[in-house]
Design a protein around this motif. Structure first.
Motif, PDB file in Angstrom:
ATOM      1  N   SER A 225       0.631  -0.934   0.173  1.00  0.00           N
ATOM      2  CA  SER A 225       0.536  -0.318  -0.171  1.00  0.00           C
ATOM      3  C   SER A 225       1.311   0.940  -0.065  1.00  0.00           C
ATOM      4  N   LEU A 226       1.728   1.320   0.599  1.00  0.00           N
ATOM      5  CA  LEU A 226       3.261   2.424   0.800  1.00  0.00           C
ATOM      6  C   LEU A 226       3.574   2.830  -0.588  1.00  0.00           C
ATOM      7  N   ALA A 227       3.457   1.754  -0.893  1.00  0.00           N
ATOM      8  CA  ALA A 227       4.332   2.330  -2.306  1.00  0.00           C
ATOM      9  C   ALA A 227       3.077   2.427  -3.622  1.00  0.00           C
ATOM     10  N   VAL A 228       1.714   1.791  -3.706  1.00  0.00           N
ATOM     11  CA  VAL A 228       1.023   2.112  -4.363  1.00  0.00           C
ATOM     12  C   VAL A 228       0.598   3.811  -3.896  1.00  0.00           C
ATOM     13  N   TYR A 229       0.454   3.871  -2.701  1.00  0.00           N
ATOM     14  CA  TYR A 229       0.124   5.837  -2.215  1.00  0.00           C
ATOM     15  C   TYR A 229       1.149   6.264  -2.658  1.00  0.00           C
ATOM     16  N   LEU A 230       2.385   6.028  -2.850  1.00  0.00           N
ATOM     17  CA  LEU A 230       3.555   7.356  -3.277  1.00  0.00           C
ATOM     18  C   LEU A 230       3.254   7.151  -5.243  1.00  0.00           C
ATOM     19  N   ILE A 231       3.067   6.204  -5.449  1.00  0.00           N
ATOM     20  CA  ILE A 231       3.097   6.318  -7.078  1.00  0.00           C
ATOM     21  C   ILE A 231       2.246   6.626  -7.950  1.00  0.00           C
ATOM     22  N   HIS A 232       0.796   6.349  -7.411  1.00  0.00           N
ATOM     23  CA  HIS A 232      -0.433   6.231  -7.954  1.00  0.00           C
ATOM     24  C   HIS A 232      -0.275   8.264  -8.137  1.00  0.00           C
ATOM     25  N   GLN A 233      -0.411   9.269  -7.466  1.00  0.00           N
ATOM     26  CA  GLN A 233      -0.552  10.113  -7.844  1.00  0.00           C
ATOM     27  C   GLN A 233       0.359  10.798  -9.034  1.00  0.00           C
ATOM     28  N   PRO A 234       1.552  10.444  -8.964  1.00  0.00           N
ATOM     29  CA  PRO A 234       1.965  11.265 -10.307  1.00  0.00           C
ATOM     30  C   PRO A 234       2.318  10.563 -11.162  1.00  0.00           C
ATOM     31  N   VAL A 235       1.659   9.573 -11.625  1.00  0.00           N
ATOM     32  CA  VAL A 235       0.899   8.250 -12.668  1.00  0.00           C
ATOM     33  C   VAL A 235      -0.454   9.226 -12.828  1.00  0.00           C
ATOM     34  N   LEU A 236      -1.467   9.658 -12.131  1.00  0.00           N
ATOM     35  CA  LEU A 236      -2.708   9.842 -12.803  1.00  0.00           C
ATOM     36  C   LEU A 236      -2.111  11.758 -12.793  1.00  0.00           C
ATOM     37  N   ILE A 237      -1.214  12.337 -12.165  1.00  0.00           N
ATOM     38  CA  ILE A 237      -1.216  13.732 -12.770  1.00  0.00           C
ATOM     39  C   ILE A 237      -0.482  13.818 -14.392  1.00  0.00           C
ATOM     40  N   ALA A 238       0.337  12.629 -14.616  1.00  0.00           N
ATOM     41  CA  ALA A 238       0.722  12.804 -15.583  1.00  0.00           C
ATOM     42  C   ALA A 238      -0.404  12.532 -16.784  1.00  0.00           C
ATOM     43  N   ILE A 239      -1.320  11.338 -16.192  1.00  0.00           N
ATOM     44  CA  ILE A 239      -2.279  11.094 -17.267  1.00  0.00           C
ATOM     45  C   ILE A 239      -3.196  12.336 -17.553  1.00  0.00           C
ATOM     46  N   VAL A 240      -3.363  13.203 -16.556  1.00  0.00           N
ATOM     47  CA  VAL A 240      -4.743  13.948 -16.156  1.00  0.00           C
ATOM     48  C   VAL A 240      -3.866  15.679 -17.553  1.00  0.00           C
ATOM     49  N   TYR A 241      -2.547  15.220 -17.180  1.00  0.00           N
ATOM     50  CA  TYR A 241      -1.835  16.632 -18.460  1.00  0.00           C
ATOM     51  C   TYR A 241      -1.698  16.058 -19.756  1.00  0.00           C
ATOM     52  N   GLY A 242      -1.535  14.980 -19.776  1.00  0.00           N
ATOM     53  CA  GLY A 242      -1.265  14.428 -21.083  1.00  0.00           C
ATOM     54  C   GLY A 242      -3.183  14.578 -21.630  1.00  0.00           C
ATOM     55  N   LEU A 243      -3.850  14.216 -20.995  1.00  0.00           N
ATOM     56  CA  LEU A 243      -5.345  14.742 -21.729  1.00  0.00           C
ATOM     57  C   LEU A 243      -5.148  16.329 -22.115  1.00  0.00           C
ATOM     58  N   SER A 244      -4.630  17.283 -20.927  1.00  0.00           N
ATOM     59  CA  SER A 244      -5.173  18.820 -21.183  1.00  0.00           C
ATOM     60  C   SER A 244      -4.636  19.005 -22.320  1.00  0.00           C
ATOM     61  N   LEU A 245      -3.155  18.132 -22.835  1.00  0.00           N
ATOM     62  CA  LEU A 245      -2.618  19.010 -24.379  1.00  0.00           C
ATOM     63  C   LEU A 245      -2.990  18.552 -25.566  1.00  0.00           C
ATOM     64  N   VAL A 246      -4.296  17.560 -25.206  1.00  0.00           N
ATOM     65  CA  VAL A 246      -4.793  16.418 -26.979  1.00  0.00           C
ATOM     66  C   VAL A 246      -6.144  17.266 -27.020  1.00  0.00           C
ATOM     67  N   LEU A 247      -7.106  17.329 -25.164  1.00  0.00           N
ATOM     68  CA  LEU A 247      -8.260  18.031 -25.221  1.00  0.00           C
ATOM     69  C   LEU A 247      -7.998  19.204 -23.912  1.00  0.00           C
ATOM     70  N   PRO A 248      -8.107  20.495 -24.107  1.00  0.00           N
ATOM     71  CA  PRO A 248      -7.430  21.614 -23.433  1.00  0.00           C
ATOM     72  C   PRO A 248      -8.854  21.520 -22.557  1.00  0.00           C
ATOM     73  N   PRO A 249      -8.732  21.876 -21.521  1.00  0.00           N
ATOM     74  CA  PRO A 249      -9.843  22.668 -20.276  1.00  0.00           C
ATOM     75  C   PRO A 249     -10.488  23.340 -20.905  1.00  0.00           C
ATOM     76  N   PRO A 250     -12.004  24.332 -20.937  1.00  0.00           N
ATOM     77  CA  PRO A 250     -12.674  25.268 -21.353  1.00  0.00           C
ATOM     78  C   PRO A 250     -11.224  26.716 -20.491  1.00  0.00           C
ATOM     79  N   PRO A 251     -11.556  27.348 -20.804  1.00  0.00           N
ATOM     80  CA  PRO A 251     -10.855  28.672 -20.060  1.00  0.00           C
ATOM     81  C   PRO A 251     -12.164  29.106 -19.448  1.00  0.00           C
TER      82      PRO A 251
END
Length: 320
Positions: A225-251
C-alpha cells in the motif's frame, strides 16, 4: 527440578489476513478515484472547489478514516502478543520518511497548499501513540477514540492557531493544505481499529478471516500500500496532463470562479441568502475600484490589502 522455558526473543510472525489486504486494496482504489477527481479539478476540467465540498468532501474523509482504521487493526495484529520492535521501527521510519518526502515535494511544487501533516504523517503519529494502547482494555481504547472524535467540537482555541501546533487539530482557523489530517479527530479511527482487532482476536475471528482471499489484485496492492500510495498520484497527474495537451479544458470564467469560491467560503459561517448578497456586493465594488483582476491574478492579497478589507466590512453590513 523442572526446567524453566526460555522466553522467546520475539513474537512469531502471524499469517497475513487476506480480507485485511483486500480492504487496503479497496481503500487504495477509492483514494485513487478521489485523487483523479482532484487532478481534474486542478487542471480545470472540474469547477474549482468541487472535491473540497459536498459528497466529495465526505468521500475524502471516509477514505482517510478507512486508512487509519486499517492501520490500527494492523498495529495490534502485528504486535500481539509482544511488540516486534525491529519491525515496528522499520515500518515507522518508512512511513515517516515517505511523509517527509511528500512534505518536501509539495513545498516545492505547490507551497500554498503544502502537505505538512497529511495521512502518512497522521498514521506515523498515531502508530507511536498506539503503542501505549496495545495492552489497554478495548473498552478504554474505545472511550479514548470517542474523546478524540469529539475533541475538536469542544476544545478549539486560538492557542492552537500557531503553525507549530497545527498538527494537533484544535486550531480555530484551519490552515491551508492539500491533505490535512491532524491528530484530532483522526486519532479516533486509528484507536477504534485497534479496539476492534483486540476484540476480534479475543474471539478467534482472525483465524477465520486468515483464509480469506489473498491472491486477488486488490490484496496484492494492499500488501504494498505504501508504494502504491507514493506512485499513483504522479501517474494520475501525468495522465491528466497528457489529456490537457490533447483536449484542453475550457478557459475559466473568473467572475463565476469568484462567486463560487466566495460563496463556498461564506456558507461555512452564514446562511446562503446572506452569502449571495455579500459576494455580489464585494464583486461589484472590486470591479468599480479595479481590484478584481489583480486579486484574481495574485498580484494583491485580500488579507494584506486595506481597500479590500474595507470592502468586505462594508458588504458585510449591507448584506445583513
Amino acid at each position: 527440578m523442572a526446567a524453566v522455558p526460555e522466553a522467546p526473543s520475539a513474537s512469531p510472525r502471524r499469517s497475513r489476513i487476506g480480507f485485511l489486504d483486500t480492504a487496503r486494496g479497496i481503500a487504495l482504489v477509492a483514494m485513487a478515484t478521489y485523487h483523479f477527481g482532484w487532478d481534474l479539478e486542478f487542471f480545470g476540467y472540474l469547477d474549482p472547489g468541487t472535491t473540497g465540498h459536498g459528497l466529495w468532501k465526505i468521500y475524502a474523509r471516509g477514505i482517510a478514516g478507512s486508512f487509519l482504521f486499517l492501520a490500527g487493526l494492523s498495529l495490534v495484529l502485528g504486535h500481539t502478543p509482544a511488540i516486534r520492535w525491529q519491525a515496528f521501527w522499520r515500518r515507522f521510519l518508512m512511513i515517516a520518511g515517505a511523509a517527509g518526502l511528500i512534505t518536501a515535494a509539495t513545498a516545492h511544487a505547490m507551497p500554498q497548499g503544502m502537505i505538512f501533516f497529511g495521512i502518512l504523517h497522521g498514521i506515523a503519529a498515531a502508530s507511536l501513540i498506539g503503542l501505549a494502547f496495545l495492552r489497554v482494555p478495548a473498552v478504554i481504547t474505545i472511550a479514548v477514540a470517542v474523546a478524540a472524535f469529539v475533541a475538536p467540537w469542544y476544545l478549539r482555541s486560538p492557542v492552537f492557531d500557531t503553525p507549530w501546533l497545527w498538527w494537533v487539530g484544535l486550531s480555530q482557523t484551519l490552515p491551508r493544505s492539500n491533505d490535512y489530517v491532524p491528530l484530532l479527530p483522526w486519532l479516533g479511527p486509528f484507536l477504534l481499529g485497534m479496539a476492534v482487532m483486540r476484540l476480534a482476536m479475543a474471539r478467534g475471528w482472525t483465524e477465520r478471516f486468515a483464509t480469506g482471499p489473498s491472491s486477488n489484485l486488490l490484496a496484492r496492492a494492499g500488501r504494498h500500500s505504501l508504494a502504491v500510495y507514493l506512485i499513483h498520484q504522479p501517474v494520475l497527474i501525468a495522465i491528466v496532463y497528457g489529456l490537457s495537451l490533447v483536449l484542453p479544458p475550457p478557459p475559466p470564467d473568473p467572475v463565476a470562479d469568484y462567486r463560487r469560491s466566495c460563496n463556498q467560503a461564506c456558507v461555512q459561517n452564514q446562511d446562503a441568502a446572506m452569502c449571495a448578497r455579500f459576494c455580489d456586493c464585494t464583486l461589484d465594488k472590486l470591479m468599480e475600484q479595479e481590484l478584481f483582476t489583480p486579486l484574481q491574478s495574485g498580484a494583491i492579497r485580500a488579507d494584506q490589502n486595506e481597500r479590500i478589507q474595507a470592502i468586505a466590512q462594508q458588504c458585510t453590513v449591507a448584506a445583513q
